[in-house]
Design an enzyme around this catalytic site. Structure first.
Site, PDB file in Angstrom:
ATOM      1  N   GLU A  61      33.200  46.448 -36.073  1.00  0.00           N
ATOM      2  CA  GLU A  61      32.440  46.337 -37.321  1.00  0.00           C
ATOM      3  C   GLU A  61      31.548  47.564 -37.506  1.00  0.00           C
ATOM      4  O   GLU A  61      31.460  48.125 -38.607  1.00  0.00           O
ATOM      5  CB  GLU A  61      31.590  45.071 -37.291  1.00  0.00           C
ATOM      6  CG  GLU A  61      30.700  44.892 -38.506  1.00  0.00           C
ATOM      7  CD  GLU A  61      29.634  43.840 -38.289  1.00  0.00           C
ATOM      8  OE1 GLU A  61      28.603  43.902 -38.990  1.00  0.00           O
ATOM      9  OE2 GLU A  61      29.821  42.971 -37.409  1.00  0.00           O
TER      10      GLU A  61
ATOM     11  N   GLU B 184      34.974  44.885 -42.365  1.00  0.00           N
ATOM     12  CA  GLU B 184      34.590  46.174 -41.779  1.00  0.00           C
ATOM     13  C   GLU B 184      35.275  46.375 -40.431  1.00  0.00           C
ATOM     14  O   GLU B 184      35.741  47.485 -40.123  1.00  0.00           O
ATOM     15  CB  GLU B 184      33.074  46.243 -41.610  1.00  0.00           C
ATOM     16  CG  GLU B 184      32.313  46.364 -42.911  1.00  0.00           C
ATOM     17  CD  GLU B 184      30.811  46.416 -42.711  1.00  0.00           C
ATOM     18  OE1 GLU B 184      30.123  46.988 -43.580  1.00  0.00           O
ATOM     19  OE2 GLU B 184      30.315  45.885 -41.690  1.00  0.00           O
TER      20      GLU B 184
ATOM     21  N   ASP C 106      32.203  50.124 -40.583  1.00  0.00           N
ATOM     22  CA  ASP C 106      31.150  50.350 -41.568  1.00  0.00           C
ATOM     23  C   ASP C 106      31.042  51.832 -41.901  1.00  0.00           C
ATOM     24  O   ASP C 106      30.947  52.229 -43.067  1.00  0.00           O
ATOM     25  CB  ASP C 106      29.828  49.813 -41.012  1.00  0.00           C
ATOM     26  CG  ASP C 106      28.653  50.052 -41.953  1.00  0.00           C
ATOM     27  OD1 ASP C 106      28.800  49.796 -43.155  1.00  0.00           O
ATOM     28  OD2 ASP C 106      27.593  50.503 -41.484  1.00  0.00           O
TER      29      ASP C 106
END
Length: 308
Positions: free
Chosen positions: A62, A134, A66
């Site tokens: 994640e 993400e 991102d």
């Protein structure tokens, strides 16, 4: 973009071909290492241990996703809106990568049905789908590289589900964006009305201040309380992005708030020492932000070279 002939042949001999086909329908190409994608769907509430004893879940993916998502969307928006100023491009990107949009996109492509988590966790985490999205982008990057991430966003996400022209005209809600950031990163944010007066035309005016962990993030004025809060939130978001001193202060304040009560009591009895509030943790968090910026810069540079 991708030649899937060899992958299809290999797929005939795999026992887990259903999983590969499921990801193919979602991504538009076959995974090389499906284990990365499976980890992207593993919420921390169901973490598993690796052979080396490290807990595995989708949080690291994640974090990576991102950064990559920011770079990919910036690349797409930059080339789509030629001649537009930096502020317009930044706002358009923010609308696409905001948590609300990512949650919706995850549901649109059926990602929500594949996430592994505890039943209790699902009712307490409204960002689970967006976080998994993400993580999926992070998995694509590790497995196939930047070009695959861009292909996925352009052809499987933005094409079918996002109208760039429409979303670029949508007003940015700075207050919601700040609250979303604070909830994701576990910071306390409050808004306070400082003054209420009138301008020369006797129209009511308001001045509000936003506090992050009790530290002033910015002030804003407007012809309504809501407008003044929006302006204050906009200033605070700018500080979060560009003011390293502000970042260090709010991390230190957050660390002090999260300390066990007995530790706080002991420290209060000792002479104060400026800057002595668990600096290691705040620096670690700041380093994490630096890594994100570095990944974004490298990915953008690579993308522009490939498409030059």
């Amino acid at each position: 973009m991708f030649s899937n002939i060899k992958d299809r042949i290999r797929l005939l001999f795999r026992k887990d071909r259903e999983s590969y086909l499921r990801f193919y329908k979602m991504l538009g190409f076959y995974p090389k290492d499906i284990s990365i994608y499976e980890q992207a769907l593993l919420h921390k509430s169901l973490s598993v241990k690796s052979e080396k004893g490290r807990l595995l879940n989708n949080e690291r993916l994640e974090f990576l996703g991102d950064a990559i998502l920011d770079a990919v969307v910036a690349d797409i928006v930059y080339k789509r809106f030629e001649g537009k100023r930096e502020g317009f491009l930044t706002n358009t990107r923010s609308k696409i990568v905001q948590r609300e949009t990512l949650n919706r996109l995850a549901i649109e492509i059926g990602l929500d049905k594949l996430i592994k988590y505890t039943a209790r966790q699902s009712s307490h985490n409204s960002y689970m789908c967006g976080n998994a999205f993400e993580a999926l982008v992070g998995a694509i990057y590790l497995d196939r590289g930047y070009r695959a991430c861009k292909y996925f966003m352009e052809h499987r996400i933005i094409g079918p589900y996002i109208n760039l022209e429409k979303i670029s005209r949508k007003e940015v809600n700075f207050k919601s964006k700040l609250i979303e950031w604070s909830q994701k990163n576990r910071f306390e944010v409050t808004f306070e009305l400082i003054t209420q007066s009138h301008d020369q035309g006797y129209n009511p005016t308001f001045e509000s201040e936003v506090l992050v962990e009790g530290i002033s993030g910015g002030k804003g004025t407007g012809y309504s309380k809501k407008e003044s809060q929006q302006m204050a939130a906009r200033v605070a978001l700018g500080k979060i992005k560009n003011d390293s001193g502000f970042i260090e202060c709010i991390f230190a304040a957050k660390t002090a708030r999260e300390l066990p009560q007995e530790e706080v009591t002991v420290s209060d009895s000792k002479p104060s020492d400026s800057g002595a509030v668990t600096p290691d943790l705040s620096l670690e968090e700041i380093k994490k932000t630096d890594v994100v910026e570095q990944i974004i810069s490298e990915a953008e540079e690579k993308a522009f070279k490939e498409n030059a």
